[in-house]
Design a protein around this motif. Structure first.
Motif, PDB file in Angstrom:
ATOM      1  N   ALA A  25       0.838  -1.205   0.000  1.00 27.15           N
ATOM      2  CA  ALA A  25       0.000   0.000   0.000  1.00 27.15           C
ATOM      3  C   ALA A  25       0.870   1.251   0.000  1.00 27.15           C
ATOM      4  O   ALA A  25       0.618   2.198  -0.759  1.00 27.15           O
ATOM      5  CB  ALA A  25      -0.930  -0.002   1.210  1.00 27.15           C
ATOM      6  N   GLY A  28       2.449   1.681  -3.355  1.00 28.08           N
ATOM      7  CA  GLY A  28       1.448   2.173  -4.298  1.00 28.08           C
ATOM      8  C   GLY A  28       1.210   3.662  -4.136  1.00 28.08           C
ATOM      9  O   GLY A  28       1.107   4.399  -5.125  1.00 28.08           O
ATOM     10  N   LEU A  29       1.134   4.110  -2.897  1.00 27.26           N
ATOM     11  CA  LEU A  29       0.929   5.537  -2.653  1.00 27.26           C
ATOM     12  C   LEU A  29       2.110   6.368  -3.133  1.00 27.26           C
ATOM     13  O   LEU A  29       1.939   7.424  -3.744  1.00 27.26           O
ATOM     14  CB  LEU A  29       0.660   5.780  -1.167  1.00 27.26           C
ATOM     15  CG  LEU A  29      -0.673   5.236  -0.659  1.00 27.26           C
ATOM     16  CD1 LEU A  29      -0.708   5.237   0.867  1.00 27.26           C
ATOM     17  CD2 LEU A  29      -1.831   6.020  -1.239  1.00 27.26           C
ATOM     18  N   ALA A  72       1.049   8.972   4.641  1.00 31.16           N
ATOM     19  CA  ALA A  72       1.398   7.602   4.235  1.00 31.16           C
ATOM     20  C   ALA A  72       2.475   7.024   5.152  1.00 31.16           C
ATOM     21  O   ALA A  72       2.443   5.825   5.466  1.00 31.16           O
ATOM     22  CB  ALA A  72       1.847   7.585   2.776  1.00 31.16           C
ATOM     23  N   ALA A 140      -3.208   0.439  -3.916  1.00 28.14           N
ATOM     24  CA  ALA A 140      -2.827   0.835  -2.557  1.00 28.14           C
ATOM     25  C   ALA A 140      -3.982   0.773  -1.564  1.00 28.14           C
ATOM     26  O   ALA A 140      -3.824   0.236  -0.455  1.00 28.14           O
ATOM     27  CB  ALA A 140      -2.236   2.244  -2.576  1.00 28.14           C
TER      28      ALA A 140
END
Length: 156
Positions: A25, A28-29, A72, A140
């Motif tokens: 995740a 992905g962010l 994040a 994500a």
């Protein structure tokens, strides 16, 4: 004398090991942020006007991206609040803002053949960056809610 460490059920022990899904995740962010920055810079350079004037429009976008990166990082370290903020901010609001413009163009045309008639190398790169951005977000957000990730966030 009994050993209390052995009497604690394994399910009660908070896992210190971050699940792979949480790392996915985060990756992905970060990928989405990188694609967004690259798209913004390319659009600013393409703007035709003076780069300084166009770059001023980038400042709010870059500030948002830095804030998202900070949130994040909190998510990566187990913050449930950060996970919720990312879900709403990036998974809903951000995703809609990425999809609305291309969707409006597609819905406003009568001839789908004309959609790709004026494509240049630059517009192909921009479209590719947008696609990477969207795909990274779509990977994500669900990754933060896999069973292992959910357990990890709720134990923290």
């Amino acid at each position: 004398m009994t050993d209390t460490a052995l009497s604690v059920p394994a399910s009660a022990v908070v896992s210190a090991v971050r699940p792979r899904a949480v790392t996915v995740a985060f990756a992905g962010l970060v990928t989405a942020l990188g694609a967004g920055v690259a798209e913004g810079l390319l659009r600013a350079m393409r703007g035709g006007g003076e780069f300084g004037a166009t770059a001023t429009g980038l400042l709010p976008r870059l500030a948002i991206y830095l804030a998202v990166f900070g949130v994040a990082l909190y998510m990566l370290n187990g913050s449930r609040i950060a996970r919720a903020v990312l879900t709403v901010g990036i998974g809903v609001v951000g995703l809609v803002s990425l999809i609305i413009e291309p969707l409006a163009v597609v819905l406003s045309t009568d001839d789908f053949g004309t959609l790709f008639a004026g494509y240049t190398a630059e517009s192909t790169v921009l479209a590719s960056l947008r696609a990477v951005h969207v795909l990274a977000v779509v990977i994500a957000i669900p990754a933060m809610y896999t069973p292992a990730a959910h357990r990890w966030f709720t134990q923290r």
